[in-house]
Design an enzyme around this catalytic site. Sequence first.
Site, mmCIF file in Angstrom:
data_model
loop_
_atom_site.group_PDB
_atom_site.id
_atom_site.type_symbol
_atom_site.label_atom_id
_atom_site.label_comp_id
_atom_site.label_asym_id
_atom_site.label_seq_id
_atom_site.Cartn_x
_atom_site.Cartn_y
_atom_site.Cartn_z
ATOM 1 N N GLU A 112 -6.548 4.830 8.148
ATOM 2 C CA GLU A 112 -6.400 6.351 7.663
ATOM 3 C C GLU A 112 -7.721 7.096 7.217
ATOM 4 O O GLU A 112 -7.840 8.135 7.472
ATOM 5 C CB GLU A 112 -5.323 6.527 6.838
ATOM 6 C CG GLU A 112 -4.103 6.051 7.543
ATOM 7 C CD GLU A 112 -2.874 5.479 6.508
ATOM 8 O OE1 GLU A 112 -3.035 5.706 5.565
ATOM 9 O OE2 GLU A 112 -1.884 5.141 7.517
ATOM 10 N N ASN A 124 1.001 -1.185 0.077
ATOM 11 C CA ASN A 124 -0.054 -0.049 0.021
ATOM 12 C C ASN A 124 0.968 1.149 0.029
ATOM 13 O O ASN A 124 1.468 1.601 1.063
ATOM 14 C CB ASN A 124 -0.952 -0.056 1.238
ATOM 15 C CG ASN A 124 -1.652 1.166 1.349
ATOM 16 O OD1 ASN A 124 -1.750 2.070 0.426
ATOM 17 N ND2 ASN A 124 -2.487 1.436 2.545
ATOM 18 N N TRP A 125 0.994 1.734 -1.174
ATOM 19 C CA TRP A 125 2.061 2.797 -1.236
ATOM 20 C C TRP A 125 1.453 4.387 -0.810
ATOM 21 O O TRP A 125 2.185 5.260 -0.485
ATOM 22 C CB TRP A 125 2.372 3.262 -2.909
ATOM 23 C CG TRP A 125 3.091 2.279 -3.590
ATOM 24 C CD1 TRP A 125 3.439 1.176 -3.120
ATOM 25 C CD2 TRP A 125 3.445 2.334 -5.144
ATOM 26 N NE1 TRP A 125 4.187 0.327 -3.956
ATOM 27 C CE2 TRP A 125 4.145 1.369 -5.190
ATOM 28 C CE3 TRP A 125 3.126 3.376 -5.810
ATOM 29 C CZ2 TRP A 125 4.788 1.079 -6.409
ATOM 30 C CZ3 TRP A 125 3.730 2.848 -7.168
ATOM 31 C CH2 TRP A 125 4.612 1.966 -7.374
ATOM 32 N N LYS A 126 0.071 4.278 -0.005
ATOM 33 C CA LYS A 126 -0.489 5.346 0.187
ATOM 34 C C LYS A 126 -0.136 6.705 -0.501
ATOM 35 O O LYS A 126 -0.092 6.473 -1.479
ATOM 36 C CB LYS A 126 0.118 5.544 1.868
ATOM 37 C CG LYS A 126 -0.047 4.481 2.440
ATOM 38 C CD LYS A 126 0.083 4.442 4.119
ATOM 39 C CE LYS A 126 0.022 3.205 4.788
ATOM 40 N NZ LYS A 126 0.074 3.355 6.288
ATOM 41 N N GLY A 145 2.894 -1.076 4.129
ATOM 42 C CA GLY A 145 3.026 0.225 4.078
ATOM 43 C C GLY A 145 4.391 0.607 3.645
ATOM 44 O O GLY A 145 4.955 0.632 2.425
ATOM 45 N N GLY A 146 5.069 1.462 4.738
ATOM 46 C CA GLY A 146 6.394 1.763 4.489
ATOM 47 C C GLY A 146 7.381 0.882 3.777
ATOM 48 O O GLY A 146 8.151 1.500 3.080
ATOM 49 N N HIS A 161 -9.667 1.348 5.145
ATOM 50 C CA HIS A 161 -8.349 1.679 5.644
ATOM 51 C C HIS A 161 -8.493 2.698 6.771
ATOM 52 O O HIS A 161 -9.098 3.546 6.713
ATOM 53 C CB HIS A 161 -7.154 2.102 4.683
ATOM 54 C CG HIS A 161 -5.668 2.081 5.325
ATOM 55 N ND1 HIS A 161 -5.408 2.968 6.169
ATOM 56 C CD2 HIS A 161 -4.813 1.458 5.217
ATOM 57 C CE1 HIS A 161 -4.058 2.513 6.676
ATOM 58 N NE2 HIS A 161 -3.645 1.620 5.998
ATOM 59 N N SER A 209 3.227 -2.265 10.417
ATOM 60 C CA SER A 209 4.826 -2.166 10.608
ATOM 61 C C SER A 209 5.304 -3.775 10.306
ATOM 62 O O SER A 209 6.294 -4.167 11.090
ATOM 63 C CB SER A 209 5.200 -2.061 12.161
ATOM 64 O OG SER A 209 4.939 -0.651 12.355
ATOM 65 N N GLU A 212 -5.602 -4.626 10.510
ATOM 66 C CA GLU A 212 -4.497 -3.693 10.846
ATOM 67 C C GLU A 212 -4.720 -3.058 12.089
ATOM 68 O O GLU A 212 -5.630 -2.007 12.096
ATOM 69 C CB GLU A 212 -4.648 -2.768 9.623
ATOM 70 C CG GLU A 212 -4.347 -3.266 8.195
ATOM 71 C CD GLU A 212 -3.658 -2.267 7.072
ATOM 72 O OE1 GLU A 212 -2.343 -2.552 6.641
ATOM 73 O OE2 GLU A 212 -3.948 -1.003 7.099
ATOM 74 N N GLY A 227 2.609 2.244 10.960
ATOM 75 C CA GLY A 227 3.636 3.478 10.815
ATOM 76 C C GLY A 227 4.370 3.662 11.910
ATOM 77 O O GLY A 227 5.055 4.732 12.165
HETATM 78 P P1 13P Z 1 3.098 0.460 7.722
HETATM 79 O O1 13P Z 1 3.542 -0.846 7.116
HETATM 80 O O2 13P Z 1 3.750 1.687 7.207
HETATM 81 O O3 13P Z 1 2.899 0.395 9.124
HETATM 82 O O4 13P Z 1 1.647 0.598 7.180
HETATM 83 C C1 13P Z 1 0.838 -0.343 7.261
HETATM 84 C C2 13P Z 1 -0.668 -0.152 6.420
HETATM 85 O O5 13P Z 1 -1.371 0.819 6.766
HETATM 86 C C3 13P Z 1 -0.767 -0.927 5.232
HETATM 87 O O6 13P Z 1 -1.968 -0.679 4.642
#
Ligand code: 13P
Length: 249
Positions: free
Chosen positions: A98, A9-11, A232-233, A96, A211, A167, A173
């Site tokens: 967010e 997930n590149w956000k 994510g990251g 998600h 994470s 999640e 994050g």
């Molecule tokens: P991180 O891997 O950066 O913690 O993010 C997880 C995430 O929100 C994937 O959708």
Amino acid sequence: MRRKLVVGNWKMHGSRPANAELLAALLAARPLMGPGGDVAVCVPFVYLGETAAQLAAGDIRWGAQDVSPHAQGAYTGEISAAMLQECGCRYAIVGHSERRAYHAESDELVAAKAQAALGRGITPIVCVGETLQQRDAGETESVVKRQLSAVIHTLAHCAAEMVVAYEPVWAIGTGRTATPEQAQAVHAVLRAQLQAATGHAERMCILYGGSVKADNAAALFAMPDIDGGLIGGASLKAADFIAICRAAG
Ligand code: 13P
């Protein structure tokens, strides 16, 4: 035997040159990732066309990070499932944390988005997860069950077609991942709920996100009800994402 799935997930990250470089590295490494798992990237809408073009010949899937619940119409700024289908999207992330937090998305809206995606043959990746406050209050199970139940109710006989991603909000994050045992415990709850609703939970994919890194992925993916990850990251760095995919393959 369920196949593993790793989704990046590149956000709201990326640029044309950076994306092209990252995707080229993933394509080159794909044969090394193992045949036992599937790999996908969910990119910002505006990069879907280029992502589709670059990935068309390979074995990496792509998708979006959101979708409108509406089929078409006067919804400025929204992107429909039909548009995502035109871009060859295999997946759309919905719900998600967010988006739930910053855009006040309700369980019902998330369910409507999942339904819109499925209506166009796009697999919704439905995210659920509790905040730290909810975990500390002992509400983890009730929160994730409530979030999932809205989607199950709306999708009805199609519910077995979704992918679920657990999640925990406190792990996103933050560098603070759930332990494999903590994640497994929630995944088992979700699979039992899915089994009661669909009768097909043994073939459904439940991802863990929060994470996930190259050094903790294998232990998470070894748990019986964890079928891969939503990353994510670490999905923005080719070497890290490739290592995570290898842990799943
Ligand atoms: P991180 O891997 O950066 O913690 O993010 C997880 C995430 O929100 C994937 O959708």
